[in-house]
Write an enzyme that holds these catalytic residues in place. Structure first.
Site, PDB file in Angstrom:
ATOM      1  N   GLU A   9      36.494  42.153  46.696  1.00  0.00           N
ATOM      2  CA  GLU A   9      37.211  41.653  45.521  1.00  0.00           C
ATOM      3  C   GLU A   9      36.174  41.050  44.574  1.00  0.00           C
ATOM      4  O   GLU A   9      35.433  40.154  44.973  1.00  0.00           O
ATOM      5  CB  GLU A   9      38.232  40.597  45.922  1.00  0.00           C
ATOM      6  CG  GLU A   9      39.254  41.062  46.950  1.00  0.00           C
ATOM      7  CD  GLU A   9      39.997  39.900  47.569  1.00  0.00           C
ATOM      8  OE1 GLU A   9      40.359  38.956  46.828  1.00  0.00           O
ATOM      9  OE2 GLU A   9      40.204  39.916  48.790  1.00  0.00           O
ATOM     10  N   ARG A  67      43.429  47.406  43.291  1.00  0.00           N
ATOM     11  CA  ARG A  67      44.258  46.570  42.434  1.00  0.00           C
ATOM     12  C   ARG A  67      43.412  45.904  41.366  1.00  0.00           C
ATOM     13  O   ARG A  67      42.366  45.318  41.648  1.00  0.00           O
ATOM     14  CB  ARG A  67      44.977  45.504  43.279  1.00  0.00           C
ATOM     15  CG  ARG A  67      46.054  44.789  42.504  1.00  0.00           C
ATOM     16  CD  ARG A  67      47.076  44.094  43.404  1.00  0.00           C
ATOM     17  NE  ARG A  67      48.081  43.485  42.554  1.00  0.00           N
ATOM     18  CZ  ARG A  67      47.971  42.260  42.025  1.00  0.00           C
ATOM     19  NH1 ARG A  67      46.940  41.501  42.307  1.00  0.00           N
ATOM     20  NH2 ARG A  67      48.908  41.801  41.226  1.00  0.00           N
ATOM     21  N   ASP A  71      42.831  36.846  37.256  1.00  0.00           N
ATOM     22  CA  ASP A  71      42.825  35.685  38.142  1.00  0.00           C
ATOM     23  C   ASP A  71      42.098  34.552  37.427  1.00  0.00           C
ATOM     24  O   ASP A  71      40.898  34.661  37.151  1.00  0.00           O
ATOM     25  CB  ASP A  71      42.122  36.025  39.455  1.00  0.00           C
ATOM     26  CG  ASP A  71      42.169  34.873  40.451  1.00  0.00           C
ATOM     27  OD1 ASP A  71      42.986  33.958  40.269  1.00  0.00           O
ATOM     28  OD2 ASP A  71      41.375  34.890  41.409  1.00  0.00           O
ATOM     29  N   GLU A  76      39.794  40.880  37.638  1.00  0.00           N
ATOM     30  CA  GLU A  76      39.402  40.996  39.043  1.00  0.00           C
ATOM     31  C   GLU A  76      39.784  42.367  39.569  1.00  0.00           C
ATOM     32  O   GLU A  76      40.863  42.885  39.281  1.00  0.00           O
ATOM     33  CB  GLU A  76      40.058  39.905  39.895  1.00  0.00           C
ATOM     34  CG  GLU A  76      39.665  39.979  41.360  1.00  0.00           C
ATOM     35  CD  GLU A  76      39.903  38.705  42.132  1.00  0.00           C
ATOM     36  OE1 GLU A  76      39.742  38.729  43.363  1.00  0.00           O
ATOM     37  OE2 GLU A  76      40.253  37.674  41.510  1.00  0.00           O
ATOM     38  N   TRP A 463      50.096  45.161  49.650  1.00  0.00           N
ATOM     39  CA  TRP A 463      49.084  45.885  50.413  1.00  0.00           C
ATOM     40  C   TRP A 463      49.668  46.549  51.652  1.00  0.00           C
ATOM     41  O   TRP A 463      49.274  47.678  51.984  1.00  0.00           O
ATOM     42  CB  TRP A 463      47.955  44.929  50.821  1.00  0.00           C
ATOM     43  CG  TRP A 463      47.125  44.481  49.659  1.00  0.00           C
ATOM     44  CD1 TRP A 463      47.238  43.309  48.973  1.00  0.00           C
ATOM     45  CD2 TRP A 463      46.070  45.215  49.019  1.00  0.00           C
ATOM     46  NE1 TRP A 463      46.312  43.262  47.957  1.00  0.00           N
ATOM     47  CE2 TRP A 463      45.575  44.418  47.964  1.00  0.00           C
ATOM     48  CE3 TRP A 463      45.483  46.452  49.246  1.00  0.00           C
ATOM     49  CZ2 TRP A 463      44.535  44.827  47.145  1.00  0.00           C
ATOM     50  CZ3 TRP A 463      44.443  46.869  48.424  1.00  0.00           C
ATOM     51  CH2 TRP A 463      43.976  46.067  47.386  1.00  0.00           C
TER      52      TRP A 463
END
Length: 494
Positions: A9, A67, A71, A76, A463
Site C-alpha cells: 500500500e 484499490r 487517505d 493511495e 477484499w
C-alpha cells in the site's frame, strides 16, 4: 515464493509546482481520482461507507483488482494480492504509472508532481508504505515469537531504506516505559535532536513503539491489528508500517522477499536465536542516523554486533533451509548475499539497487560539483526529485536511462498489470467482477425505488467478500484461490 501472499500500500506525496497555487494538493488528488474512475473508467467507485473517513466515492477497485483511494488527503494505491515477487513489483509500478498517466491525461504534468516518498520536508509530516504478508494462524504472534522478526526489521533498513536529507523533529506520541505509558518527549533521549545531513530511512524517525495496534501517531515496528482479510481461522495478515517507499525494483523485491523468508524461518522454528535487540525503537533510529555507517547494535544479552552481521545470520539460516525451494527464493538468497557483501565496501557499488545509496551518490555528486554544504535547502528539493514519478524529471528514472538500474520486470509487464490482476490469486475473480460492473455501466437510479434499493447500494466490494443487490453475499476467504469460475457463474445469475 512458497505459500505467501504479498501486498503493498503506497501513499503518494503531491507537489504543486506553483508559487501561489490556485488549488491545494488535496483538490488535485480528488481531480486525479475522479478522472481515473469517471473518464478513464479504470474501475468502479465504492457506493457504500467503508468507514467514517471513507464516504461513498472516496475510492474503489480497478480492473487489475487493486484499490485506488484517498487517505488523509493523499492518493493511495493498494496492490492486488500477489503470490510472486515479480507480480507484486509489477503491481507496485502499475500503480505509479496509472497515476502518472492520469496526470498526463489531465494536462497537469507541469503543474503537479507525484512524489513516491514518505516525508514532507516542509511540515515534517510522514505518509506510509505499508507491507502485507499472509501467514498461518499458527504463526507465533507473541512478543517472544516476534522477537527475531523485530530484530530483522530494525536492521533490514541497511538495504531497504530510501534515504533522506535531515531528520524529523520529536514525535508527539506515547510510549511504554517499564509499566508506565508516558509522552515520548518526556524521555531525555529525545530532548535534543541532532542536525544530520543524511540518513538511511525516511520512516525511522516516526516509529515510536515496538508493537501497537493503530497506525496514526503511535506507529510501531510491528502493527498488531488483527485484520486478516481472509479466513480468520486459517490466516493472519502481518501488516507493517515501518518501511520506506522504494523506487528501485531490486530494493522492493528484496524487501518483500527477505521479509517473507524470515517469516518462514519463524513459522518453521529455524530463526537464528539470541539476537533480540535491547532497545528496538531507539536502535532503529540510531542505525538510520549513523553517519559513519558502522551500524552497531546492542543486544539484550549485552553483546554488540553489527547490523550486517545480524542480517548475515538470517541469510545463513534461510540459505541452509530454503535454497532450492523455488526460483524466486534462490534469486532472493543470491541478491541478499551480494548486497550484504557490498555493504561492507564502497556504498557506490549499490547504486541502482539500494535507494539510499543511489540517492546519496546523486546528492554527493551534485554537492561536490556545486560546492554546496548539506545545509543548502536545494538538497531537500533534489531529495524529492529522486522520487518524482515523471519519467522525464525524476532522478531515479535518470539513473535508469543511464543504464545504472537493474530491472526485474519489463515495461510490458507493468502495462499488463495496469489493467489485469494476477491470475493465480483471488484478485483474478475480483477483477472479473469489476469488469462486469463496468460493462453494465453506472447503476440507474429508479424513479420509484423500493425500500431495499433506497438504503442499499447496487454493489459492495471488499477484499474478501462482495455482494450485488438482491443476491446473497459472495465470500472469498481463501486468497490463494482465484474464484474466477465461481464469480462468472454468480454474475450470470445477477
Amino acid at each position: 515464493m512458497l505459500n505467501r501472499i504479498f501486498g503493498l500500500e503506497t501513499e503518494y506525496g503531491l507537489l504543486v509546482n506553483q508559487d501561489q497555487p490556485d488549488h491545494s494538493p488535496t483538490w488535485f488528488a480528488h481531480k486525479i481520482r475522479d478522472h481515473l474512475f469517471h473518464v478513464q473508467r479504470r474501475g468502479v467507485l465504492d457506493l457504500h461507507h467503508r468507514g467514517h473517513d471513507e464516504p461513498p466515492g472516496n475510492g474503489g477497485f480497478l480492473t487489475n483488482a487493486g484499490r485506488m483511494y484517498l487517505d488523509m488527503g493523499h492518493l493511495e494505491w493498494a496492490s492486488p494480492e500477489c503470490e510472486s515477487l515479480s507480480d507484486v513489483v509489477a503491481a507496485d509500478r502499475a500503480g505509479d504509472q496509472l497515476l502518472q498517466d492520469t496526470i498526463q491525461d489531465l494536462g497537469l504534468a507541469d503543474t503537479v508532481s507525484l512524489i513516491k516518498n514518505n516525508v514532507d520536508h516542509e511540515t515534517d509530516a510522514t505518509f506510509g508504505s505499508h507491507e502485507n504478508y499472509l501467514v498461518s494462524r499458527r504463526f507465533p504472534f507473541t512478543r517472544r515469537g516476534l522477537g527475531p522478526f523485530v530484530t530483522f526489521l530494525v536492521t533490514r533498513q541497511i538495504f531497504t531504506g530510501a534515504g533522506r536529507v535531515g531528520t524529523a523533529g520529536p514525535q508527539d506520541a506515547w510510549i511504554q516505559r517499564d509499566r508506565l505509558i508516558v509522552p515520548r518527549g518526556a524521555n531525555y533521549r529525545y530532548a535534543q535532536q541532532p542536525v544530520l545531513p543524511f540518513q538511511l530511512s525516511q520512516r525511522a524517525d516516526y516509529i515510536v513503539n515496538d508493537f501497537f495496534e493503530w497506525v496514526q501517531q503511535n506507529r510501531a515496528i510491528v502493527n498488531t491489528r488483527d485484520e486478516p482479510l481472509a479466513d480468520p481461522n486459517q490466516y493472519r495478515r502481518i501488516h507493517l508500517l515501518l518501511g520506506d517507499s522504494n523506487m528501485a525494483e531490486v530494493a522492493t523485491a528484496l524487501k518483500l522477499g527477505t521479509t517473507g523468508l524470515v517469516l518462514q524461518l519463524i513459522e518453521e522454528g529455524y530463526a537464528p536465536p539470541d539476537l533480540e535487540i535491547h532497545e528496538p525503537v531507539e536502535t532503529m533510529q540510531e542505525l538510520s542516523q549513523d553517519q559513519d555507517r558502522q551500524w552497531v547494535v546492542r543486544l539484550q544479552s549485552g553483546k554488540s554486533i553489527s547490523a550486517i552481521d545480524i542480517q548475515e545470520a538470517f541469510f545463513a539460516a534461510a540459505q541452509a533451509h530454503y535454497r532450492g525451494q523455488d526460483d524466486e527464493t534462490d534469486w532472493v538468497l543470491d541478491q541478499w548475499e551480494v548486497v550484504l557483501r557490498d555493504l561492507r565496501g564502497d556504498y557506490t557499488t549499490l547504486v541502482g539497487r539500494v535507494d539510499w545509496a543511489s540517492k546519496l551518490w546523486l546528492l554527493d555528486t551534485f554537492r561536490e560539483a556545486e560546492h554546496m554544504t548539506w545545509t543548502d535547502p536545494a538538497l531537500k528539493s533534489l531529495d524529492l526529485e529522486y522520487h518524482n514519478l515523471h519519467q522525464g524529471k525524476g532522478l531515479y528514472y535518470g539513473l535508469m536511462e543511464e543504464g545504472r538500474v537493474p530491472r526485474l520486470i519489463t515495461d510490458k509487464a507493468i502495462t499488463l498489470s495496469m489493467d489485469h490482476p494476477p491470475r493465480n490469486t483471488r484478485a483474478f475473480g475480483r477483477g472479473e467482477l469489476v469488469r462486469h460492473l463496468l460493462a453494465c455501466g453506472p447503476p440507474d437510479a429508479p424513479n420509484d425505488p423500493k425500500p431495499e434499493e433506497r438504503f442499499s447500494p447496487p454493489y459492495v466490494i471488499n477484499w474478501s467478500i462482495f455482494q450485488l443487490r438482491g443476491h446473497a453475499p459472495f465470500p472469498m476467504p481463501d486468497p490463494f484461490k482465484t474464484y474466477v469460475q465461481e464469480v462468472r457463474a454468480h454474475l450470470q445469475t445477477a
